[in-house]
Design a protein around this motif. Structure first.
Motif, PDB file in Angstrom:
ATOM      1  N   ASP A   1      -1.385 -11.626   5.320  1.00 17.16           N
ATOM      2  CA  ASP A   1      -0.681 -10.843   6.348  1.00 17.16           C
ATOM      3  C   ASP A   1       0.003 -11.841   7.277  1.00 17.16           C
ATOM      4  OD1 ASP A   1       0.289  -9.226   8.341  1.00 17.16           O
ATOM      5  OD2 ASP A   1      -1.416  -7.828   8.224  1.00 17.16           O
TER       6      ASP A   1
ATOM      7  N   CYS B   1      -7.320  -9.711   1.877  1.00 14.74           N
ATOM      8  CA  CYS B   1      -6.574 -10.612   2.760  1.00 14.74           C
ATOM      9  C   CYS B   1      -7.251 -11.989   2.744  1.00 14.74           C
ATOM     10  CB  CYS B   1      -6.552 -10.042   4.177  1.00 14.74           C
ATOM     11  SG  CYS B   1      -5.622 -11.059   5.333  1.00 14.74           S
TER      12      CYS B   1
ATOM     13  N   ASN C   1       4.404  -7.314   6.699  1.00 14.87           N
ATOM     14  CA  ASN C   1       3.248  -7.519   7.580  1.00 14.87           C
ATOM     15  C   ASN C   1       2.827  -6.231   8.253  1.00 14.87           C
ATOM     16  OD1 ASN C   1       4.586  -7.296  10.364  1.00 14.87           O
ATOM     17  ND2 ASN C   1       5.898  -8.794   9.330  1.00 14.87           N
ATOM     18  N   SER C   2       1.604  -6.262   8.817  1.00 19.42           N
ATOM     19  CA  SER C   2       1.097  -5.082   9.532  1.00 19.42           C
ATOM     20  C   SER C   2       1.419  -5.145  11.016  1.00 19.42           C
ATOM     21  CB  SER C   2      -0.419  -4.985   9.370  1.00 19.42           C
ATOM     22  OG  SER C   2      -1.063  -6.011  10.103  1.00 19.42           O
TER      23      SER C   2
ATOM     24  N   VAL D   1      -0.685  -3.625   4.857  1.00 16.86           N
ATOM     25  CA  VAL D   1      -0.155  -4.334   3.677  1.00 16.86           C
ATOM     26  C   VAL D   1      -0.758  -3.777   2.382  1.00 16.86           C
ATOM     27  CG1 VAL D   1       0.134  -6.575   2.547  1.00 16.86           C
ATOM     28  CG2 VAL D   1       0.448  -6.386   5.022  1.00 16.86           C
TER      29      VAL D   1
END
Lengths: 84, 272
Positions: free
Chosen positions: B5, B26, B216-217, B229
């Motif tokens: 991320d 992640c 991206n978040s 994501v």
């Protein structure tokens, strides 16, 4: 996926979102007072026209409708020099 | 699928979020310096914040096997205060050698004011002077198009800043093309209401291709979803995209961009 397959997948979502928009506009109209003169309402109407048009890039055009204007001469207005 | 991320504000998230992100694949994240939800009163407030980004968050992430990287700056909103901004700019060099610092960011514009533009230029000069990559925030909603174009105008003034070392973030349908056409990287932010949904982000990827695009978040203290994501991964799978294509967007691309920073060293988990 071809267009028909995408429509099969997206149809209920499109229907739901259109109903959300219709209901939101009804809610505004039912409420006390009058928002019709608010410029955002004019933008919403224009955006709905864009969505209903047959031209591609509807999302981009709606984004630009809701955007402030860009002026290429902004640096001059701000009295900012270009930097190297 | 493991992923990076490239933009998330973990100072605003709980430790449970670290655990959840690790479980969802992640393996690394980068956290740009941003607005805390209130204006800080002094440069010392930023010094403390930079210590949080360079000491506390990497340690929190490491508990879950996630690598935490960060970017340093004074954000565009507080950049309206020029004197405070210059005091913060003076602080930044002392942090640039911290092992998780990737560069200068997220600098940018907020309401597209003169003061914001002045401090943006000074950040870019700092990045050039210290040979740092740059991560750029573009404004919200109605200010985005104008602000993005202003940012591109200012970047064009810096011939000694390589476009491939700059990521312009929060692009949407109306700003992605000029950013990519100018040779910069572009970031798509997945936000519930005010930025891209996963579906729209995948539309943009399908129209623009996967080169120099990251997703991206931007998970933070406001309405946001740190696991956005993986939502995009699911949307790409639903549409039948190959795993290699998805992996390029969510892992290989951010890794390639970050590798331009001397402090980035993330092995591909597939090579373990």
């Amino acid at each position: 996926m071809n267009a028909k397959e995408i429509l099969d997948q997206e149809f209920l979502t499109i229907r739901s979102r259109l109903l959300d928009i219709a209901a939101s506009l009804d809610r505004i109209q039912r409420a006390e007072g009058d928002a019709t003169a608010d410029s955002r309402m004019a933008n919403v109407s224009e955006a709905i026209e864009i969505v209903g048009s047959q031209q591609l890039h509807r999302a981009e055009r709606v984004q630009l409708l809701f955007s402030r204007e860009y002026d290429q001469a902004w640096k001059t207005q701000y009295e900012l020099d270009s930097r190297a | 699928m493991y992923y990076i991320d490239p933009h998330i504000h973990m100072v605003s998230r709980t430790t449970n979020d670290y655990a959840t992100l690790a479980r969802m694949g992640c393996v690394a994240m980068s956290e740009p310096a941003f607005w805390a939800g209130y204006d800080r009163g002094s440069a010392d407030g930023f010094r403390d914040y930079f210590r949080q980004l360079t000491e506390v968050e990497p340690a929190r992430a490491a508990q879950y096997g996630v690598r935490h990287f960060c970017w340093l700056c004074i954000n565009a909103k507080e950049a309206e205060n020029v004197q405070l901004s210059r005091d913060v700019l003076k602080l930044i060099p002392e942090f640039l050698d911290c092992p998780n610092v990737l560069g200068i960011g997220e600098i940018g514009l907020n309401k597209n004011t003169r003061n914001e533009a002045i401090i943006f230029q000074e950040h870019v000069e700092l990045a050039v002077e210290h040979h740092q990559p740059v991560l750029i925030h573009t404004p919200h909603l109605e200010d985005k198009h104008q602000g993005t174009r202003m940012i591109l105008d200012m970047l064009a003034d810096h011939a000694n800043l390589s476009a491939e070392r700059v990521l312009v973030d929060h692009v949407e349908e109306h700003t992605v093309k000029p950013v990519l056409d100018a040779g910069f990287w572009a970031g798509l932010t997945l936000y519930p209401v005010t930025k891209c949904t996963p579906a729209r982000a995948v539309d943009i990827i399908e129209m623009m291709g996967t080169d120099r695009l990251c997703v991206n978040s931007a998970g933070d203290w406001g309405p946001s979803k740190p696991t956005a994501v993986p939502d995009l991964i699911m949307e790409m799978r639903r549409r039948g995209h190959r795993e290699s294509v998805i992996r390029k967007v969510v892992f290989a691309n951010p890794r390639e961009f970050f590798q331009q920073s001397k402090n980035f060293d993330l092995a591909d988990p597939a090579s373990r």
